[in-house]
Design a protein around this motif. Structure first.
Motif, mmCIF file in Angstrom:
data_model
loop_
_atom_site.group_PDB
_atom_site.id
_atom_site.type_symbol
_atom_site.label_atom_id
_atom_site.label_comp_id
_atom_site.label_asym_id
_atom_site.label_seq_id
_atom_site.Cartn_x
_atom_site.Cartn_y
_atom_site.Cartn_z
ATOM 1 N N ALA A 72 50.726 30.625 35.920
ATOM 2 C CA ALA A 72 50.907 32.063 36.158
ATOM 3 C C ALA A 72 49.681 32.584 36.892
ATOM 4 C CB ALA A 72 51.095 32.801 34.838
ATOM 5 N N HIS A 73 49.910 33.209 38.032
ATOM 6 C CA HIS A 73 48.807 33.742 38.851
ATOM 7 C C HIS A 73 49.063 35.212 39.164
ATOM 8 C CE1 HIS A 73 45.681 33.924 41.988
ATOM 9 N NE2 HIS A 73 46.570 34.596 42.702
ATOM 10 N N ILE A 74 48.030 36.027 38.997
ATOM 11 C CA ILE A 74 48.154 37.448 39.328
ATOM 12 C C ILE A 74 47.251 37.781 40.511
ATOM 13 C CG2 ILE A 74 47.767 39.814 38.541
ATOM 14 C CD1 ILE A 74 48.547 39.017 35.797
ATOM 15 N N ASN A 75 47.851 38.386 41.512
ATOM 16 C CA ASN A 75 47.101 38.905 42.654
ATOM 17 C C ASN A 75 46.809 40.372 42.344
ATOM 18 O OD1 ASN A 75 46.257 40.014 45.105
ATOM 19 N ND2 ASN A 75 47.545 38.641 46.325
ATOM 20 N N HIS A 76 45.543 40.658 41.967
ATOM 21 C CA HIS A 76 45.174 42.012 41.557
ATOM 22 C C HIS A 76 45.061 42.988 42.733
ATOM 23 C CE1 HIS A 76 43.788 39.586 38.090
ATOM 24 N NE2 HIS A 76 44.129 40.649 37.385
ATOM 25 N N GLU A 115 43.751 48.628 40.414
ATOM 26 C CA GLU A 115 42.948 49.861 40.444
ATOM 27 C C GLU A 115 43.840 51.093 40.317
ATOM 28 O OE1 GLU A 115 38.975 48.639 42.967
ATOM 29 O OE2 GLU A 115 40.778 49.211 44.084
ATOM 30 N N VAL A 116 45.002 51.051 40.963
ATOM 31 C CA VAL A 116 45.965 52.159 40.859
ATOM 32 C C VAL A 116 46.531 52.209 39.449
ATOM 33 C CG1 VAL A 116 48.181 53.050 41.692
ATOM 34 C CG2 VAL A 116 46.564 52.024 43.310
ATOM 35 N N LEU A 117 46.834 51.028 38.893
ATOM 36 C CA LEU A 117 47.358 50.932 37.532
ATOM 37 C C LEU A 117 46.365 51.525 36.527
ATOM 38 C CD1 LEU A 117 49.782 49.655 35.894
ATOM 39 C CD2 LEU A 117 48.286 47.679 35.561
ATOM 40 N N THR A 168 39.272 49.493 34.955
ATOM 41 C CA THR A 168 39.907 48.429 35.750
ATOM 42 C C THR A 168 39.933 47.106 35.003
ATOM 43 O OG1 THR A 168 39.088 49.518 37.756
ATOM 44 C CG2 THR A 168 39.886 47.266 37.992
ATOM 45 N N GLU A 169 38.828 46.797 34.299
ATOM 46 C CA GLU A 169 38.761 45.548 33.519
ATOM 47 C C GLU A 169 39.860 45.507 32.459
ATOM 48 O OE1 GLU A 169 34.652 43.326 32.782
ATOM 49 O OE2 GLU A 169 34.550 45.442 32.234
ATOM 50 N N GLU A 170 39.995 46.593 31.726
ATOM 51 C CA GLU A 170 40.995 46.653 30.658
ATOM 52 C C GLU A 170 42.407 46.580 31.226
ATOM 53 O OE1 GLU A 170 42.421 49.568 26.945
ATOM 54 O OE2 GLU A 170 40.675 50.125 28.166
ATOM 55 N N ALA A 171 42.637 47.295 32.317
ATOM 56 C CA ALA A 171 43.963 47.275 32.947
ATOM 57 C C ALA A 171 44.312 45.874 33.422
ATOM 58 C CB ALA A 171 43.997 48.250 34.123
ATOM 59 N N GLY A 172 43.326 45.197 34.016
ATOM 60 C CA GLY A 172 43.540 43.832 34.500
ATOM 61 C C GLY A 172 43.850 42.876 33.366
ATOM 62 N N ARG A 176 47.357 40.873 32.758
ATOM 63 C CA ARG A 176 47.401 39.412 32.707
ATOM 64 C C ARG A 176 48.179 38.923 31.490
ATOM 65 N NH1 ARG A 176 42.223 40.081 34.698
ATOM 66 N NH2 ARG A 176 41.191 39.902 32.673
ATOM 67 N N TYR A 177 47.845 39.458 30.325
ATOM 68 C CA TYR A 177 48.502 38.970 29.117
ATOM 69 C C TYR A 177 49.979 39.371 29.059
ATOM 70 C CZ TYR A 177 44.333 36.889 27.165
ATOM 71 O OH TYR A 177 43.251 36.069 26.967
ATOM 72 N N GLU A 178 50.305 40.525 29.595
ATOM 73 C CA GLU A 178 51.719 40.918 29.678
ATOM 74 C C GLU A 178 52.489 39.942 30.557
ATOM 75 O OE1 GLU A 178 51.867 44.932 31.094
ATOM 76 O OE2 GLU A 178 50.899 45.751 29.291
#
Length: 328
Positions: A53-57, A89-91, A99-103, A107-109
């Motif tokens: 699983a890869h996320i493009n932030h 950043e928008v999220l 931003t750290e918390e949102a990221g 990721r875990y979701e």
């Protein structure tokens, strides 16, 4: 060989068993690509499946290159690849969080989404010994209790596993070089605007230079001792909880007030956290000040008094019972 060290960690702690299917979170950085590469090799020792699983932030201009790098590795090794693209950043702005918390939440979701989609049963993340030390130091700085000294768990909820937790960052770099992995480097890790980055780039090097060059191993040892002692207290807490439990439903838990008040304060604190965790799946948002207020409320022993430590939880004293309930 690093593969052998990781295999010993896996076997010693029962992280991976034959027949497991594992979602591996891979950013393309040194830690996560080392994790993936080692797990691929260990499939010869243990029979398990891997999906990535890869996320493009969508924060850095080279994020697309990170994505291609991970995608190519998966293609070359016949590993299923799952991608999520999100403007973090928008999220973060929309959710009014950092931003750290949102990221991290994202990721875990996504990891759990992939877990369900692929019918996997575990999620592997590339946390290392250095990450554990950074977490412990962050917790100390924030004034957490002894629970915060545990740092990162090797396995959590029988689902999240950290096979690299016994490995330090230097070993990771050496492995990447030896195996010609050419990992992607996240330039934001060098920006000292986040607490973790400040600890990693400024605090730890300073302490290593001025006080203890073996700081990583020293703090990691503290973390291990804390984990052992916490297991002991967890067992005492569970036993005490059963002894004072009157009723437990999905919306509330009722405890015996008199029996609760006879318990030592250190166990009272843990019982409150344990009870809230059973009710909500987490005790996040309950701080030391809240625990003190709850225990004070119970000690006063006055009926029909209540407390709302946060908007989710309500504590009510009634008929010599403690009602810990969802604040609907």
């Amino acid at each position: 060989m690093l593969e052998q060290v990781v295999l010993e960690t896996i076997n010693k702690n029962n992280l991976i068993k034959n027949g497991d299917s594992i979602v591996v979170g891979v950013s393309g950085g040194p830690d996560s690509i080392t994790l993936l590469d080692i797990l691929v090799k260990l499939q010869k020792e243990i029979k398990f499946n891997i999906v990535v699983a890869h996320i493009n932030h969508m924060i850095r201009i080279d994020a697309d290159e990170d994505q291609k790098y991970v995608e190519n590795y998966c293609r070359n090794n016949n590993i299923p690849f799952y991608l999520k693209m999100e403007k973090v950043e928008v999220l973060a702005k929309n959710q009014k969080i950092g931003t750290e918390e949102a990221g991290r939440n994202l990721r875990y979701e996504f990891f759990n989404e992939v877990l369900k989609k692929t019918k996997s049963n575990k999620i592997a993340t590339a946390h290392t010994k250095n990450d554990n030390v950074e977490t412990v130091l962050m917790n100390i700085i924030r004034g957490s209790g002894t629970n915060g000294l545990k740092g990162i768990e090797l396995i959590r909820d029988n689902k999240y596993i950290r096979p690299l937790l016994e490995i330090n960052r230097t070993q990771i770099e050496e492995y990447c070089k030896k195996n010609k992995l050419s990992p992607r480097i996240d330039s934001t890790n060098m920006e000292n605007i986040y607490t973790r980055n400040k600890i990693r780039n400024l605090l730890i090097p300073y302490i290593q230079k001025e006080f203890n060059p073996n700081l990583i191993d020293a703090i990691d040892k503290l973390s291990k001792i804390s984990k052992e002692e916490n297991k002991y207290f967890e067992n005492i807490t569970k036993k005490a909880y059963k002894e004072i439990l009157i009723e437990e439903t999905k919306s509330e838990i009722v405890l015996d007030l008199k029996k609760f008040n006879m318990i030592e304060t250190v166990i009272k604190n843990r019982i409150v956290l344990y009870t809230i965790n059973r009710l909500f799946g987490s005790s996040s948002g309950i701080e030391k000040i809240h625990l003190q207020d709850i225990i004070k409320l119970c000690n006063n022993n006055i009926g029909n008094k209540y407390l709302i430590p946060n908007k989710k939880v309500k504590i009510l004293i009634k008929n010599k019972e403690i009602f810990i309930m969802k604040n609907l």
